[in-house]
Write a protein that holds these residues in place. Structure first.
Motif, PDB file in Angstrom:
ATOM      1  N   LYS A 132       0.829  -1.200   0.000  1.00 57.71           N
ATOM      2  CA  LYS A 132       0.000   0.000   0.000  1.00 57.71           C
ATOM      3  C   LYS A 132       0.865   1.251   0.000  1.00 57.71           C
ATOM      4  O   LYS A 132       1.889   1.319   0.676  1.00 57.71           O
ATOM      5  N   GLN A 133       0.405   2.227  -0.765  1.00 56.32           N
ATOM      6  CA  GLN A 133       1.111   3.500  -0.820  1.00 56.32           C
ATOM      7  C   GLN A 133       0.110   4.639  -0.736  1.00 56.32           C
ATOM      8  O   GLN A 133      -1.069   4.489  -1.064  1.00 56.32           O
ATOM      9  N   VAL A 134       0.590   5.781  -0.299  1.00 59.52           N
ATOM     10  CA  VAL A 134      -0.218   6.999  -0.284  1.00 59.52           C
ATOM     11  C   VAL A 134       0.414   7.989  -1.251  1.00 59.52           C
ATOM     12  O   VAL A 134       1.624   7.955  -1.496  1.00 59.52           O
ATOM     13  N   TYR A 135      -0.410   8.868  -1.780  1.00 64.16           N
ATOM     14  CA  TYR A 135       0.015   9.795  -2.813  1.00 64.16           C
ATOM     15  C   TYR A 135      -0.196  11.222  -2.316  1.00 64.16           C
ATOM     16  O   TYR A 135      -1.247  11.546  -1.748  1.00 64.16           O
ATOM     17  N   THR A 136       0.811  12.046  -2.508  1.00 64.80           N
ATOM     18  CA  THR A 136       0.764  13.444  -2.071  1.00 64.80           C
ATOM     19  C   THR A 136       0.977  14.353  -3.272  1.00 64.80           C
ATOM     20  O   THR A 136       1.611  13.975  -4.264  1.00 64.80           O
ATOM     21  N   MET A 137       0.481  15.572  -3.121  1.00 67.80           N
ATOM     22  CA  MET A 137       0.540  16.538  -4.219  1.00 67.80           C
ATOM     23  C   MET A 137       0.718  17.929  -3.637  1.00 67.80           C
ATOM     24  O   MET A 137       0.109  18.266  -2.612  1.00 67.80           O
ATOM     25  N   ASP A 138       1.553  18.737  -4.270  1.00 67.22           N
ATOM     26  CA  ASP A 138       1.836  20.094  -3.819  1.00 67.22           C
ATOM     27  C   ASP A 138       1.211  21.082  -4.804  1.00 67.22           C
ATOM     28  O   ASP A 138       1.408  20.975  -6.022  1.00 67.22           O
ATOM     29  N   VAL A 139       0.463  22.057  -4.265  1.00 70.32           N
ATOM     30  CA  VAL A 139      -0.207  23.014  -5.133  1.00 70.32           C
ATOM     31  C   VAL A 139       0.798  23.889  -5.878  1.00 70.32           C
ATOM     32  O   VAL A 139       0.519  24.364  -6.994  1.00 70.32           O
ATOM     33  N   GLU A 140       1.992  24.089  -5.313  1.00 67.42           N
ATOM     34  CA  GLU A 140       2.995  24.920  -5.983  1.00 67.42           C
ATOM     35  C   GLU A 140       3.471  24.280  -7.280  1.00 67.42           C
ATOM     36  O   GLU A 140       3.782  24.980  -8.244  1.00 67.42           O
ATOM     37  N   ASP A 141       3.546  22.946  -7.310  1.00 66.96           N
ATOM     38  CA  ASP A 141       3.955  22.266  -8.538  1.00 66.96           C
ATOM     39  C   ASP A 141       2.940  22.477  -9.654  1.00 66.96           C
ATOM     40  O   ASP A 141       3.304  22.552 -10.833  1.00 66.96           O
ATOM     41  N   VAL A 142       1.670  22.551  -9.285  1.00 67.07           N
ATOM     42  CA  VAL A 142       0.626  22.768 -10.299  1.00 67.07           C
ATOM     43  C   VAL A 142       0.645  24.217 -10.778  1.00 67.07           C
ATOM     44  O   VAL A 142       0.604  24.482 -11.985  1.00 67.07           O
ATOM     45  N   LEU A 143       0.718  25.163  -9.852  1.00 64.79           N
ATOM     46  CA  LEU A 143       0.742  26.576 -10.254  1.00 64.79           C
ATOM     47  C   LEU A 143       1.993  26.906 -11.054  1.00 64.79           C
ATOM     48  O   LEU A 143       1.989  27.845 -11.864  1.00 64.79           O
ATOM     49  N   ASN A 144       3.059  26.151 -10.847  1.00 65.39           N
ATOM     50  CA  ASN A 144       4.295  26.397 -11.589  1.00 65.39           C
ATOM     51  C   ASN A 144       4.137  26.141 -13.080  1.00 65.39           C
ATOM     52  O   ASN A 144       4.891  26.692 -13.894  1.00 65.39           O
ATOM     53  N   ARG A 145       3.155  25.358 -13.471  1.00 64.47           N
ATOM     54  CA  ARG A 145       2.938  25.072 -14.895  1.00 64.47           C
ATOM     55  C   ARG A 145       2.503  26.324 -15.652  1.00 64.47           C
ATOM     56  O   ARG A 145       2.655  26.387 -16.881  1.00 64.47           O
ATOM     57  N   LEU A 146       1.990  27.320 -14.950  1.00 67.19           N
ATOM     58  CA  LEU A 146       1.639  28.575 -15.614  1.00 67.19           C
ATOM     59  C   LEU A 146       2.868  29.322 -16.107  1.00 67.19           C
ATOM     60  O   LEU A 146       2.748  30.215 -16.947  1.00 67.19           O
ATOM     61  N   ARG A 147       4.030  28.969 -15.573  1.00 66.82           N
ATOM     62  CA  ARG A 147       5.260  29.674 -15.914  1.00 66.82           C
ATOM     63  C   ARG A 147       6.017  29.000 -17.056  1.00 66.82           C
ATOM     64  O   ARG A 147       7.127  29.423 -17.390  1.00 66.82           O
TER      65      ARG A 147
END
Length: 599
Positions: free
Chosen positions: A93-108
């Motif tokens: 079993k694994q858990v998955y994490t996500m950072d909002v900064e990585d997503v907003l960085n795609r705008l750049r």
């Protein structure tokens, strides 16, 4: 409030880039934190039920997770309960994490590509396009993709340019995934891994085998790496659970085949590059182009820290600064070099003279550089001088007024090694805290002026820049800022409503009515930054919605450009003009977002 609008903007970006399924999975991870795949199925089903959509099935969530892992937006970690369980199946079993900064960085991404185009040319631009489009890929795949579009380039040129991007840390090697397999599972095939483990292994470029010697992955090597247990350049290797329950090193059967390294763009380095460009542009606007060139040369010594956040700024001596300006093309071939040296020295002195200057200066004592030859002019005679030329032991030699106020002076002392006398030299570096503060204040002033006009900016500066900050009545503010009371009250009320300015009631007495109280206005810097960031995020989300609306309005006209009437042609051009304005406004707001996030 700020986190809520950031999550809404991140969900809109995921929907635009990857589709609705990825948006549902990503929004659940951003809103709820680390989740297992079973939790994702449950929470996405609840959201689909509330919006009357068809729930996502297992393969939808799996593909969404594999896509997010491929683009570096999701990180898989062992489940905290699985490490305490002795069951081999539960241990997967694994858990998955996500950072909002990585997503907003795609705008750049457009700014990253613009930087690569002007800094590294067509080849660097095309390679970065492939890396940003694929998320993670090998050097072979990147070279193959670029050669499909560029016919007049060789494989060696592309690999050399790729190596240059890696050496300058624009690209980084992806860490190998730590994957654990049950003892009874056939480990020789990645397809036998339970769902997202197989995808993670493929995305990270990890060779999963059951037996054999360990395979090191050399992060600094661009090519394929083969090795054994004695390789000193090996990175940390993944381990698997063997039949006896012990962890074994993932390897390959001897002889060990090559392992391909996977690369991904380095967000910290590219963000810093865009941030440096904003600094240089501001210095050019506020001082002059030569000051911007000096700052640009010194910014080459600013780099992200190897571990953690923040940057490291190295000190540079005068010959090093001069050489870096020459490498950047800031030296004119037809000008007098002595005059340029004096002008550079005077500019360094000016930028470091004030306590809030953009540069920091320090004196170091040591042997003079062998390759340095001081110029025979008064302004540079004191740059490096032998100890015997000083007025006496422990005394300082004074240079001429002006540019020589910043040149090094000599203190007496013993000689360092042979006939080389000790010298005192000056070194300069960027004062990163002052630079960030300057850029943040300029951005804040620009936003206030755009939203509330010059009158609002004058009132805001009065409340913020007073030392110490003051709480003032509206009449005092209007009198000092030369603003009409009727117009000023309207602006102040709007600034209070948006949490730019705060107010405080001071009663005249215990039984006095509310209308008879004093109302004092002031600026709270902590609330101010949060409010401005929220306004920026909300404006970016509004612009994205407006841009899609304008594109939909002009889609029919774009499809029949050859048969448009004069009125329709005018409508098409007007729609394109609106789209251009929205895109430019969006890029400006994205720069403000980067500044507030980095400061």
């Amino acid at each position: 409030m700020q986190a809520d609008i950031a999550l809404r903007l991140a969900g809109d970006i995921l929907d635009d880039h990857f589709g609705s399924a990825v948006r549902l999975v990503g929004s659940s991870l951003l809103a709820r934190g680390p989740l297992s795949i079973q939790d994702l199925l449950r929470f996405t089903a609840e959201e689909c039920t509330s919006t009357q959509q068809e729930p996502l099935r297992f393969h939808h969530v799996r593909n969404a997770l594999l896509t997010l892992v491929q683009h570096g937006l999701v990180i898989a970690k062992p489940h905290p309960v699985a490490s305490q369980s002795g069951d081999s199946i539960q241990s997967l079993k694994q858990v998955y994490t996500m950072d909002v900064e990585d997503v907003l960085n795609r705008l750049r991404f457009p700014k990253f590509l613009e930087y690569c185009f002007y800094q590294y040319g067509d080849l660097g631009y095309e390679l970065m396009c492939v890396m940003l489009n694929n998320g993670s890929c090998t050097v072979d795949h990147a070279v193959r993709e670029v050669m499909l579009g560029l016919r007049d380039v060789t494989d060696e040129e592309l690999r050399g340019e790729f190596k240059r991007l890696v050496d300058e840390r624009l690209l980084r090697a992806v860490e190998p995934a730590q994957i654990r397999l049950p003892a009874e599972a056939p480990a020789s095939s990645s397809s036998s891994l339970p769902l997202p483990l197989a995808g993670a292994a493929v995305a990270e470029g990890v060779a999963v085998q059951a037996q054999g010697d360990p395979v090191p992955i050399a992060n600094g090597d661009l090519g394929e790496v083969s090795g054994g247990a004695s390789s000193s350049s090996a990175a940390k290797r993944p381990r698997v659970a063997g039949a006896d329950g012990k962890m074994a090193v993932v390897g390959t059967a001897a002889p060990a085949p090559a392992v391909t390294v996977v690369y991904r763009y380095n967000r910290a380095v590219l963000d810093l590059a865009v941030f440096k460009g904003l600094i240089c542009r501001l210095i050019e606007e506020r001082i002059d182009s030569h000051a911007a060139q000096v700052i640009t040369a010194l910014l080459t010594a600013v780099r992200p820290k190897e571990r953690g956040s923040g940057v490291d700024a190295d000190f540079l001596r005068f010959p090093q600064i001069e050489k870096r300006m020459l490498d950047l093309g800031f030296k004119n071939a037809g000008r007098d070099p002595k005059r340029e040296q004096a002008q550079l020295l005077e500019r360094l002195s000016l930028l470091a003279a004030h306590k809030d200057g953009l540069l920091k200066r320090r004196s170091v004592t040591g042997p003079a550089p062998v390759s340095f030859a001081p110029a025979p002019i008064a302004d540079l005679d004191a740059d490096i001088a032998p100890a015997s030329a000083a007025a006496g032991p422990g005394k300082r030699r004074r240079g001429p007024v002006g540019a020589a106020a910043a040149v090094p002076v000599v203190s007496g002392g013993a000689r360092h090694g042979g006939d080389q006398p000790p010298v005192v030299m000056l070194e300069w570096c960027i004062d990163w805290g002052t630079v960030k503060k300057l850029l943040t204040n300029a951005t804040t002033s620009q936003i206030i002026r755009d939203q509330f006009g010059t009158e609002g900016l004058r009132m805001f500066n009065l409340l913020r820049e007073s030392s110490p900050p003051q709480k003032l009545e509206d009449k005092q503010i209007f009198e000092v800022c030369f603003v009409q009371p009727l117009e000023g009250r309207e602006i102040l009320n709007e600034m209070v409503r948006r949490s730019i300015v705060n107010w405080q009631e001071v009663p005249r007495g215990g039984g006095a009515p509310l209308t008879a109280s004093f109302w004092l206005y002031y600026v709270d810097l902590r609330r101010l930054n949060a409010s401005l960031l929220w306004n920026v995020l909300q404006a970016m989300l509004n612009l994205r919605v407006r841009f899609r609306l304008e594109v939909d309005k002009g889609r029919l006209l774009e499809s029949r450009q050859g048969s448009l009437t004069k009125k329709e042609i005018h409508a098409l051009k007007e729609g394109r003009r609106k789209e251009d304005i929205i895109e430019r406004s969006f890029l400006v707001l994205d720069a403000a977002l980067l500044i507030y996030r980095m400061t």
